[in-house]
Design an enzyme around this catalytic site. Sequence first.
Site, PDB file in Angstrom:
ATOM      1  CD  GLU A  57      -1.249  -2.285   2.203  1.00 30.07           C
ATOM      2  OE1 GLU A  57      -2.033  -3.107   2.686  1.00 30.07           O
ATOM      3  OE2 GLU A  57      -0.011  -2.347   2.381  1.00 30.07           O
ATOM      4  CB  CYS A  85       0.420  -1.578   8.956  1.00 31.03           C
ATOM      5  SG  CYS A  85       1.643  -0.691   7.949  1.00 31.03           S
TER       6      CYS A  85
END
Length: 160
Positions: A57, A85
Amino acid sequence: MTRKSDLDYLRMAIKVADKSKAGGNHPFGSVLVDDSGAVIGEGLNTTSVDGGPGHSEANLARVAARNFAPDLLRKCTLYTSVEPCSMCSGTIYWANIGKVAYGMSEKRLAEMTGDNPENQTQDLPCREVFKAGQWQVEVFGPFPEVENEVAAAHIGFWDR
């Protein structure tokens, strides 16, 4: 986007995660979709290869921020196999990406990885990270329809 299209894009992210794993990396992947439904980027995980925190990401968000205007990115959705996260959530926020959809929760990932030092999962949902921002990133997930497909890439991986 519809539930069916969300699932289709999440399955694309799962395929990217499979490519990451096949390349010797951790099994995470993501795709970026604009508001017309076109896939405009994909993010492979590069953690194992480069030795640093090359999460899919964050890799995708950094490239997107360099290549697309913030007003376009605010209309985009980043689809990812596992909930971002805290580091990736921050990067997504700073890249101005407006929506995130994920297949499996970070909490379920932590149950699968245990105390493996290669995945230092924090118990901090992405919604909480985004909530601290000055503007809101919309979050969709987890998607029970694909959770087992996401989990399949992680079964046994963290035991090696």
